[in-house]
Design an enzyme around this catalytic site. Structure first.
Site, PDB file in Angstrom:
ATOM      1  CB  SER A  71      -0.635  -0.214   1.161  1.00  0.00           C
ATOM      2  OG  SER A  71      -1.389  -1.170   1.290  1.00  0.00           O
TER       3      SER A  71
HETATM    4  N1  SAH Z   1      -0.795  -4.518   3.799  1.00  0.00           N
HETATM    5  C1  SAH Z   1       0.365  -5.284   2.899  1.00  0.00           C
HETATM    6  C2  SAH Z   1      -0.886  -4.455   1.270  1.00  0.00           C
HETATM    7  C3  SAH Z   1      -1.084  -6.011   1.178  1.00  0.00           C
HETATM    8  S1  SAH Z   1      -2.009  -5.824  -0.323  1.00  0.00           S
HETATM    9  C4  SAH Z   1       1.341  -4.424   3.009  1.00  0.00           C
HETATM   10  O1  SAH Z   1       1.551  -3.377   2.815  1.00  0.00           O
HETATM   11  O2  SAH Z   1       2.269  -5.112   1.627  1.00  0.00           O
HETATM   12  C5  SAH Z   1      -3.555  -6.743   0.214  1.00  0.00           C
HETATM   13  C6  SAH Z   1      -3.227  -8.571   0.478  1.00  0.00           C
HETATM   14  O3  SAH Z   1      -4.382  -8.654   0.464  1.00  0.00           O
HETATM   15  C7  SAH Z   1      -2.335  -9.152  -0.446  1.00  0.00           C
HETATM   16  O4  SAH Z   1      -1.328  -9.537   0.088  1.00  0.00           O
HETATM   17  C8  SAH Z   1      -3.672 -10.684  -0.754  1.00  0.00           C
HETATM   18  O5  SAH Z   1      -2.691 -11.526  -0.846  1.00  0.00           O
HETATM   19  C9  SAH Z   1      -4.193 -10.168   0.743  1.00  0.00           C
HETATM   20  N2  SAH Z   1      -6.248 -10.787   0.299  1.00  0.00           N
HETATM   21  C10 SAH Z   1      -6.275 -10.724  -0.290  1.00  0.00           C
HETATM   22  N3  SAH Z   1      -7.635 -11.282   0.377  1.00  0.00           N
HETATM   23  C11 SAH Z   1      -7.527 -12.216   1.687  1.00  0.00           C
HETATM   24  C12 SAH Z   1      -8.434 -12.575   2.038  1.00  0.00           C
HETATM   25  N4  SAH Z   1      -9.321 -13.002   1.854  1.00  0.00           N
HETATM   26  N5  SAH Z   1      -7.419 -13.104   3.143  1.00  0.00           N
HETATM   27  C13 SAH Z   1      -5.996 -12.877   3.587  1.00  0.00           C
HETATM   28  N6  SAH Z   1      -4.860 -11.617   2.829  1.00  0.00           N
HETATM   29  C14 SAH Z   1      -6.412 -11.627   1.875  1.00  0.00           C
END
Ligand code: SAH
Length: 213
Positions: free
Chosen positions: A64
């Site tokens: 993000s």
């Molecule tokens: N906080 C992270 C954001 C990553 S983007 C950072 O700063 O790097 C969002 C993430 O949510 C992705 O890695 C994706 O694989 C995960 N995601 C999507 N659906 C999900 C679910 N149902 N349960 C857990 N994680 C999930």
């Protein structure tokens, strides 16, 4: 890759920029100044790590934008020793910000590839979430509930009921709600049955996917 004074300088600049964009919580800004975001990215992005931008990580996901991380973290109002559930570990950057603020972090990632990579990275960096699990964030972590705060870092088509029920009274759920773009939404649990809802502007996230396996 290393963390150098040059990186530290860039982080201080980034924190100033975020303050200008409206982030007020000094503890959040301090975490931004401390956590080495460039180490959470592919080395090819190193030079850009302290721009206020999202970047691709593995498995078609993104780390993000720093402003988004700071905005969500500020809304959570994290206090030392709070137990915080994070859905969507991704690169682990948001996790590290929460750990720096003294929270006990429980975090879930559903992409196995990212889960493995970020597990190794946490060990290497000595970041210690209380729990890091490979699984479906829609279900939360009932065995460790209730939480002082829950943060969802992917766009949710609707608010998962399980997450509402895993919040302490007085606790906050910060979740971007919507399909193509999302409205940042904060639910404050007032009592067993009552939640106060606030909507806080538009953001864009990768989707929170339901587990189909
Ligand atoms: N906080 C992270 C954001 C990553 S983007 C950072 O700063 O790097 C969002 C993430 O949510 C992705 O890695 C994706 O694989 C995960 N995601 C999507 N659906 C999900 C679910 N149902 N349960 C857990 N994680 C999930």
């Amino acid at each position: 890759m290393k963390d150098t004074l040059k990186h530290k300088g860039m982080r201080n600049k980034l924190a100033k920029l975020l303050a200008k964009k409206g982030i007020k919580d000094e503890k959040v800004l301090d975490a931004i100044k401390t956590v080495p975001r460039h180490l959470f990215l592919d080395s090819s992005f190193e030079d850009h790590a302290y721009q206020d931008k999202a970047f691709p990580i593995d498995a078609d996901q993104t780390i993000s934008q720093p402003y988004t991380v700071a905005f969500q973290t500020e809304l959570l109002q994290v206090k030392p020793n709070d137990s915080i559930l994070e859905i969507g570990t991704g690169s682990g950057y948001q996790t590290a910000i929460l750990l720096h603020m003294g929270a006990k972090v429980f975090t879930i990632e559903r992409q196995q590839e990212l889960f493995k990579k970020t597990s190794r990275f946490f060990k290497k960096m000595n970041y210690r979430p209380k729990k890091f699990v490979f699984g479906d964030g829609y279900k939360g972590m009932p065995e460790h509930a209730p939480f002082d705060g829950i943060i969802v870092t992917a766009g949710a088509p609707q608010v998962p009921k399980a997450l509402m029920s895993q919040l302490k009274i007085g606790g906050r759920l910060v979740i971007p709600v919507g399909v193509n773009n999302q409205i940042m939404t904060m639910y404050l649990r007032k009592s067993e049955k009552e939640f106060e809802k606030q909507e806080l502007g538009h953001f864009r996230f990768v989707p929170l996917l339901e587990d189909k396996n």
